[in-house]
Write a protein that holds these residues in place. Structure first.
Motif, PDB file in Angstrom:
ATOM      1  N   PHE A   9       0.862  -1.215  -0.012  1.00  0.00           N
ATOM      2  CA  PHE A   9       0.080   0.135  -0.123  1.00  0.00           C
ATOM      3  C   PHE A   9       0.892   1.251  -0.345  1.00  0.00           C
ATOM      4  N   ARG A  10       2.097   1.375   0.067  1.00  0.00           N
ATOM      5  CA  ARG A  10       2.907   2.305  -0.669  1.00  0.00           C
ATOM      6  C   ARG A  10       2.335   2.610  -1.448  1.00  0.00           C
ATOM      7  N   GLY A  11       2.437   4.270  -1.825  1.00  0.00           N
ATOM      8  CA  GLY A  11       2.403   4.865  -3.044  1.00  0.00           C
ATOM      9  C   GLY A  11       3.056   4.654  -3.885  1.00  0.00           C
ATOM     10  N   ASN A  12       4.710   4.699  -4.093  1.00  0.00           N
ATOM     11  CA  ASN A  12       5.558   4.470  -5.026  1.00  0.00           C
ATOM     12  C   ASN A  12       4.687   3.253  -6.069  1.00  0.00           C
ATOM     13  N   LEU A  16       3.321   3.108  -9.221  1.00  0.00           N
ATOM     14  CA  LEU A  16       3.847   2.388 -10.425  1.00  0.00           C
ATOM     15  C   LEU A  16       2.866   1.649 -11.723  1.00  0.00           C
ATOM     16  N   ALA A  17       1.906   0.604 -10.255  1.00  0.00           N
ATOM     17  CA  ALA A  17       0.695  -0.064 -11.217  1.00  0.00           C
ATOM     18  C   ALA A  17      -0.097   0.588 -12.157  1.00  0.00           C
ATOM     19  N   VAL A  18       0.047   1.910 -11.752  1.00  0.00           N
ATOM     20  CA  VAL A  18      -0.683   2.642 -12.737  1.00  0.00           C
ATOM     21  C   VAL A  18       0.016   3.143 -13.500  1.00  0.00           C
ATOM     22  N   ALA A  19       1.085   3.115 -14.184  1.00  0.00           N
ATOM     23  CA  ALA A  19       2.163   3.958 -14.616  1.00  0.00           C
ATOM     24  C   ALA A  19       2.198   2.191 -16.157  1.00  0.00           C
ATOM     25  N   VAL A  20       2.208   1.435 -15.312  1.00  0.00           N
ATOM     26  CA  VAL A  20       2.497   0.145 -16.555  1.00  0.00           C
ATOM     27  C   VAL A  20       1.214  -0.640 -16.997  1.00  0.00           C
ATOM     28  N   VAL A  21      -0.132   0.018 -16.157  1.00  0.00           N
ATOM     29  CA  VAL A  21      -1.371   0.126 -16.744  1.00  0.00           C
ATOM     30  C   VAL A  21      -1.528   0.831 -18.447  1.00  0.00           C
ATOM     31  N   VAL A  22      -1.681   1.904 -18.151  1.00  0.00           N
ATOM     32  CA  VAL A  22      -1.002   2.788 -18.732  1.00  0.00           C
ATOM     33  C   VAL A  22      -0.543   2.710 -20.154  1.00  0.00           C
ATOM     34  N   GLY A  23       0.569   2.172 -19.519  1.00  0.00           N
ATOM     35  CA  GLY A  23       1.928   2.613 -20.696  1.00  0.00           C
ATOM     36  C   GLY A  23       1.414   1.351 -21.399  1.00  0.00           C
ATOM     37  N   ALA A  24       0.795  -0.202 -20.956  1.00  0.00           N
ATOM     38  CA  ALA A  24       0.367  -0.797 -22.083  1.00  0.00           C
ATOM     39  C   ALA A  24      -0.976  -0.533 -23.063  1.00  0.00           C
ATOM     40  N   ALA A  25      -1.445   0.726 -22.134  1.00  0.00           N
ATOM     41  CA  ALA A  25      -2.939   0.755 -23.384  1.00  0.00           C
ATOM     42  C   ALA A  25      -2.343   1.142 -24.115  1.00  0.00           C
TER      43      ALA A  25
END
Length: 133
Positions: A9-12, A16-25
């Motif tokens: 639950f750390r912010g980083n 990072l998870a959001v960046a990976v999902v947006v990057g894949a899209a």
């Protein structure tokens, strides 16, 4: 177990998870653009954009170099599309935004610390200074 929960639950990690999902899209979007518009344009000019059938054989071993050529051309086209349609416009936009920002501070002539434009005394070295206009 508590440390693992803090890690998850750390912010980083969430960023990072959001960046990976947006990057894949975004990657899927660029790939679809290249396959839908750029590939057919190349086929119109050069014949065909797919070279996967190109291969040679040595002592019964097949070397499908056409797959590499197709991947290389796809990579170069994708990189060019990302640069000219994403990176370059964003750089120009950021340059325009930063150019519009006015300076709110200037360096103190005595200690070179940043002080407000209207200041008559440096807050760091306490020297008297002329307000910048």
């Amino acid at each position: 177990m508590d440390g693992f929960k803090k890690f998850l639950f750390r912010g980083n990690l969430v960023d990072l998870a959001v960046a990976v999902v947006v990057g894949a899209a975004f990657s899927a979007l660029i790939t679809a653009f290249v396959n839908s518009f750029i590939g057919p344009l190349i086929a119109l000019i050069g014949g065909k954009p797919d070279f996967t059938d190109l291969r040679f054989k040595i002592n019964g071993t097949v070397f499908p170099y056409g797959q590499f050529l197709t991947a290389l051309i796809s990579f170069l086209i994708t990189a060019a599309v990302v640069y000219f349609f994403v990176v370059l416009p964003m750089a120009k936009l950021l340059q325009r935004i930063t150019r519009k920002e006015e300076a709110s501070e200037h360096p103190c002539p005595h200690c070179l610390s940043e002080i407000p434009l209207a200041a008559t005394r440096c807050r760091f070295c306490t020297s008297e200074v002329e307000p910048a206009s």
